[in-house]
Design a protein around this motif. Sequence first.
Motif, PDB file in Angstrom:
ATOM      1  N   ALA A  90       4.329   1.807 -19.439  1.00 12.38           N
ATOM      2  CA  ALA A  90       3.704   3.378 -20.225  1.00 12.38           C
ATOM      3  C   ALA A  90       5.065   4.028 -20.229  1.00 12.38           C
ATOM      4  O   ALA A  90       5.452   4.547 -19.811  1.00 12.38           O
ATOM      5  N   LEU A 136       7.484   3.310 -17.926  1.00  9.20           N
ATOM      6  CA  LEU A 136       7.803   3.418 -16.703  1.00  9.20           C
ATOM      7  C   LEU A 136       8.516   2.169 -16.176  1.00  9.20           C
ATOM      8  O   LEU A 136       8.179   1.479 -16.681  1.00  9.20           O
ATOM      9  N   VAL A 143       8.307   2.427 -10.393  1.00 12.23           N
ATOM     10  CA  VAL A 143       7.472   3.695 -10.797  1.00 12.23           C
ATOM     11  C   VAL A 143       5.539   3.066 -10.374  1.00 12.23           C
ATOM     12  O   VAL A 143       5.090   3.817  -9.542  1.00 12.23           O
ATOM     13  N   THR A 182       5.161   1.552  -7.268  1.00 16.99           N
ATOM     14  CA  THR A 182       4.475   2.487  -5.823  1.00 16.99           C
ATOM     15  C   THR A 182       3.002   3.030  -6.369  1.00 16.99           C
ATOM     16  O   THR A 182       2.427   3.260  -5.450  1.00 16.99           O
ATOM     17  N   ALA A 183       3.102   3.199  -7.373  1.00 17.65           N
ATOM     18  CA  ALA A 183       1.974   4.074  -7.547  1.00 17.65           C
ATOM     19  C   ALA A 183       0.514   3.387  -7.778  1.00 17.65           C
ATOM     20  O   ALA A 183      -0.324   3.421  -7.072  1.00 17.65           O
ATOM     21  N   TRP A 236      -0.191   2.210  -4.361  1.00 20.87           N
ATOM     22  CA  TRP A 236      -0.801   3.467  -3.605  1.00 20.87           C
ATOM     23  C   TRP A 236      -2.455   3.522  -3.757  1.00 20.87           C
ATOM     24  O   TRP A 236      -3.502   3.892  -2.937  1.00 20.87           O
ATOM     25  N   ALA A 237      -2.773   3.499  -5.274  1.00 21.85           N
ATOM     26  CA  ALA A 237      -3.693   3.293  -5.674  1.00 21.85           C
ATOM     27  C   ALA A 237      -4.796   2.009  -4.571  1.00 21.85           C
ATOM     28  O   ALA A 237      -6.043   2.106  -4.109  1.00 21.85           O
ATOM     29  N   LEU A 252      -9.923  -1.388 -11.298  1.00 13.98           N
ATOM     30  CA  LEU A 252      -9.569  -0.006 -11.755  1.00 13.98           C
ATOM     31  C   LEU A 252      -7.468  -0.402 -11.867  1.00 13.98           C
ATOM     32  O   LEU A 252      -8.055   1.109 -12.502  1.00 13.98           O
ATOM     33  N   MET A 288      -2.790  -0.947 -14.452  1.00 10.57           N
ATOM     34  CA  MET A 288      -2.350   0.000 -14.621  1.00 10.57           C
ATOM     35  C   MET A 288      -0.614  -1.082 -14.584  1.00 10.57           C
ATOM     36  O   MET A 288       1.100  -0.669 -14.697  1.00 10.57           O
ATOM     37  N   ALA A 303      -2.116   7.421  -6.670  1.00 11.20           N
ATOM     38  CA  ALA A 303      -1.333   6.925  -7.463  1.00 11.20           C
ATOM     39  C   ALA A 303      -0.552   7.449  -8.210  1.00 11.20           C
ATOM     40  O   ALA A 303       0.158   7.374  -8.506  1.00 11.20           O
ATOM     41  N   TYR A 336       0.573  10.777  -6.708  1.00 10.73           N
ATOM     42  CA  TYR A 336       1.619  11.294  -5.540  1.00 10.73           C
ATOM     43  C   TYR A 336       2.956  10.023  -6.008  1.00 10.73           C
ATOM     44  O   TYR A 336       3.444   9.899  -6.085  1.00 10.73           O
ATOM     45  N   GLY A 337       2.050   8.916  -5.550  1.00  5.17           N
ATOM     46  CA  GLY A 337       3.084   7.456  -5.417  1.00  5.17           C
ATOM     47  C   GLY A 337       4.006   7.706  -6.248  1.00  5.17           C
ATOM     48  O   GLY A 337       5.259   7.188  -6.616  1.00  5.17           O
ATOM     49  N   ALA A 338       3.712   7.238  -7.836  1.00  7.65           N
ATOM     50  CA  ALA A 338       4.169   7.527  -9.106  1.00  7.65           C
ATOM     51  C   ALA A 338       5.166   8.954  -9.473  1.00  7.65           C
ATOM     52  O   ALA A 338       6.466   8.565  -9.454  1.00  7.65           O
ATOM     53  N   TRP A 391      10.037   8.466  -9.033  1.00  8.78           N
ATOM     54  CA  TRP A 391      10.511   9.240 -10.445  1.00  8.78           C
ATOM     55  C   TRP A 391      11.165  10.179  -9.592  1.00  8.78           C
ATOM     56  O   TRP A 391      12.649   9.629 -10.119  1.00  8.78           O
ATOM     57  N   TYR A 393       9.260  14.527 -20.035  1.00  6.80           N
ATOM     58  CA  TYR A 393       9.746  13.460 -19.924  1.00  6.80           C
ATOM     59  C   TYR A 393       8.352  12.173 -19.143  1.00  6.80           C
ATOM     60  O   TYR A 393       7.327  11.727 -19.781  1.00  6.80           O
ATOM     61  N   VAL A 394       8.374  12.324 -17.828  1.00  8.30           N
ATOM     62  CA  VAL A 394       7.615  11.450 -16.511  1.00  8.30           C
ATOM     63  C   VAL A 394       5.392  12.023 -17.120  1.00  8.30           C
ATOM     64  O   VAL A 394       5.397  11.173 -16.708  1.00  8.30           O
ATOM     65  N   ARG A 396       4.201  10.206 -19.219  1.00 13.06           N
ATOM     66  CA  ARG A 396       3.638   8.691 -18.686  1.00 13.06           C
ATOM     67  C   ARG A 396       2.891   7.827 -17.500  1.00 13.06           C
ATOM     68  O   ARG A 396       1.941   7.041 -17.903  1.00 13.06           O
ATOM     69  N   ILE A 397       3.203   9.027 -17.004  1.00 12.41           N
ATOM     70  CA  ILE A 397       1.764   8.733 -15.618  1.00 12.41           C
ATOM     71  C   ILE A 397       0.969   8.843 -15.592  1.00 12.41           C
ATOM     72  O   ILE A 397      -0.503   8.182 -15.603  1.00 12.41           O
ATOM     73  N   GLN A 402      -0.673   8.260 -19.088  1.00 10.45           N
ATOM     74  CA  GLN A 402      -1.017   7.220 -19.430  1.00 10.45           C
ATOM     75  C   GLN A 402      -1.077   6.320 -18.512  1.00 10.45           C
ATOM     76  O   GLN A 402      -2.703   5.581 -18.922  1.00 10.45           O
ATOM     77  N   LEU A 403      -0.776   5.721 -17.554  1.00 12.05           N
ATOM     78  CA  LEU A 403      -0.920   4.998 -16.471  1.00 12.05           C
ATOM     79  C   LEU A 403      -2.295   5.109 -15.455  1.00 12.05           C
ATOM     80  O   LEU A 403      -2.853   4.526 -15.409  1.00 12.05           O
ATOM     81  N   VAL A 404      -1.760   6.218 -15.639  1.00 17.34           N
ATOM     82  CA  VAL A 404      -2.921   7.518 -14.351  1.00 17.34           C
ATOM     83  C   VAL A 404      -4.245   7.058 -14.789  1.00 17.34           C
ATOM     84  O   VAL A 404      -5.522   7.007 -14.452  1.00 17.34           O
ATOM     85  N   MET A 461      -8.428   5.122 -14.865  1.00 18.66           N
ATOM     86  CA  MET A 461      -8.627   5.005 -13.639  1.00 18.66           C
ATOM     87  C   MET A 461      -9.849   5.942 -13.814  1.00 18.66           C
ATOM     88  O   MET A 461     -10.777   5.185 -13.856  1.00 18.66           O
ATOM     89  N   GLU A 478     -11.576   5.235 -24.144  1.00 18.90           N
ATOM     90  CA  GLU A 478     -10.854   4.355 -24.651  1.00 18.90           C
ATOM     91  C   GLU A 478     -11.304   3.191 -24.834  1.00 18.90           C
ATOM     92  O   GLU A 478     -11.305   3.298 -26.211  1.00 18.90           O
ATOM     93  N   HIS A 524      -5.556   1.460 -29.215  1.00 17.95           N
ATOM     94  CA  HIS A 524      -4.644   2.302 -29.273  1.00 17.95           C
ATOM     95  C   HIS A 524      -3.685   2.301 -29.682  1.00 17.95           C
ATOM     96  O   HIS A 524      -2.708   1.117 -29.767  1.00 17.95           O
TER      97      HIS A 524
END
Lengths: 204, 204
Positions: free
Chosen positions: A144, A146, A150, A153-154, A157-158, A185, A189, B158, B160-162, B166, B177-178, B181-182, B184-186, B189, B197, B203
């Motif tokens: 994304a 990213l 990043v 890491t995300a 952790w997930a 799940l 990512m 996830a 917090y890790g992202a 960052w 900015y992030v 995007r984060i 979108q990443l999360v 889930m 979705e 998308h």
Amino acid sequence: MPISDCEVRDPRMRRTRQLLQGALRTLMQSKSFDEIAVQDITEAATVNRATFYDHYTDKYALLESMVAGGFHQLLHERNVSYDGSCPAAVSAVILATCDYLTGTKAGDTACQRQSAFEPLVEAAVTAAIRRVLMAGMPKSASVADLPPEVIATAASWAIYGAVKEWFNTPERPSAEYVVPRIMQLVLPMLPSATSIEASVSGHR
Amino acid sequence: MPISDCEVRDPRMRRTRQLLQGALRTLMQSKSFDEIAVQDITEAATVNRATFYDHYTDKYALLESMVAGGFHQLLHERNVSYDGSCPAAVSAVILATCDYLTGTKAGDTACQRQSAFEPLVEAAVTAAIRRVLMAGMPKSASVADLPPEVIATAASWAIYGAVKEWFNTPERPSAEYVVPRIMQLVLPMLPSATSIEASVSGHR
DNA sequence: CTATATAAACGACATAAGTTGTCTAAACAT
DNA sequence: ATGTTTAGACAACTTATGTCGTTTATATAG
């Protein structure tokens, strides 16, 4: 200032570090980690207490290095190479994390059950997972917009968070059950998963 | 055995706890957390050292309660109610986490910059995030046949890790900015996101 | 306003954590 | 084989941790 654990040439250092790790391992079978004093460890290891501090800054550092080592070994036993293809590696990593927490593999990891939720241990485990994910990830990949760091890491952790929560569930289902679901799940990512998703374009 | 931080009726207890927290806050502006002794804290707070142990089991407990309190306050300032709808709340939580790490909001959080990566602090923050996610999640929701607890934990970690990664990036882009995007990443889930979705089905 | 209860202050104590410096022994290169 | 390098043993020391019991002050109920 102690030196990194990996790549220790001198056999004397190897010896004492193994003694210390073994001692902590043994002690953790009867006591919880924070009940153990540095002195206990060194006594059990027949090592001078001052020597301990030549190797680790404190008992937490010793624990961390043990965890990292144990987890890496677990991955190695599962043939998770650090350059493996992503989806298969992810599945293996999740399973390894489950095994690690449950302590299925006796000996090395069984003792770590009690301390598995020490935040420091968790940090060590997620770091190990992250390393695998980073290796199995195309360079300069982005999901994304990213950077891969990043994402890795995300995702790491997930994964750990999910496995941890699963582990805490009373009457939890088998690892075989959760692993594919956690994978489902987490896969969105990861970069390779997006390309799969894009190519399939209509899933299930 | 110290008592929980919230709901302290006695003003004497409030006073001393605030003194202790303020002292730690102040000290952390010049020292890193593990360089600070309990004695330093109590001296700065003009409180007897023994009194400290009437309130917190150790300095880590004090830190944890500070972090949890600060993060909750940050969320409250951003009007993140614990029953808000999911996507908006997620965005706010991610932003709050960014702010928390960068310490944009001076005063309360600025001091926590240095210790933001202490694993114990991280555990406190992820716990706070998780609580918000759980609240904004339909009961008995499941994404991949996984219980909401597992999803919330995985997502909170996830996030917090992202954000952490960052934050560690040199020349990092702005939080504005992030955050999307984060998100979108999360979002994939989370249960509400899956329905989105599914309905959109193609998308971007 | 007074009585009760509860928190903080204080001093003292035992234990553990780290640090320092010296001496001995093992490793390894030549 | 020998000498240089480096790790471990050991003791002594400083500082920090956590606990206990008593006394003093403050809050709150009646």
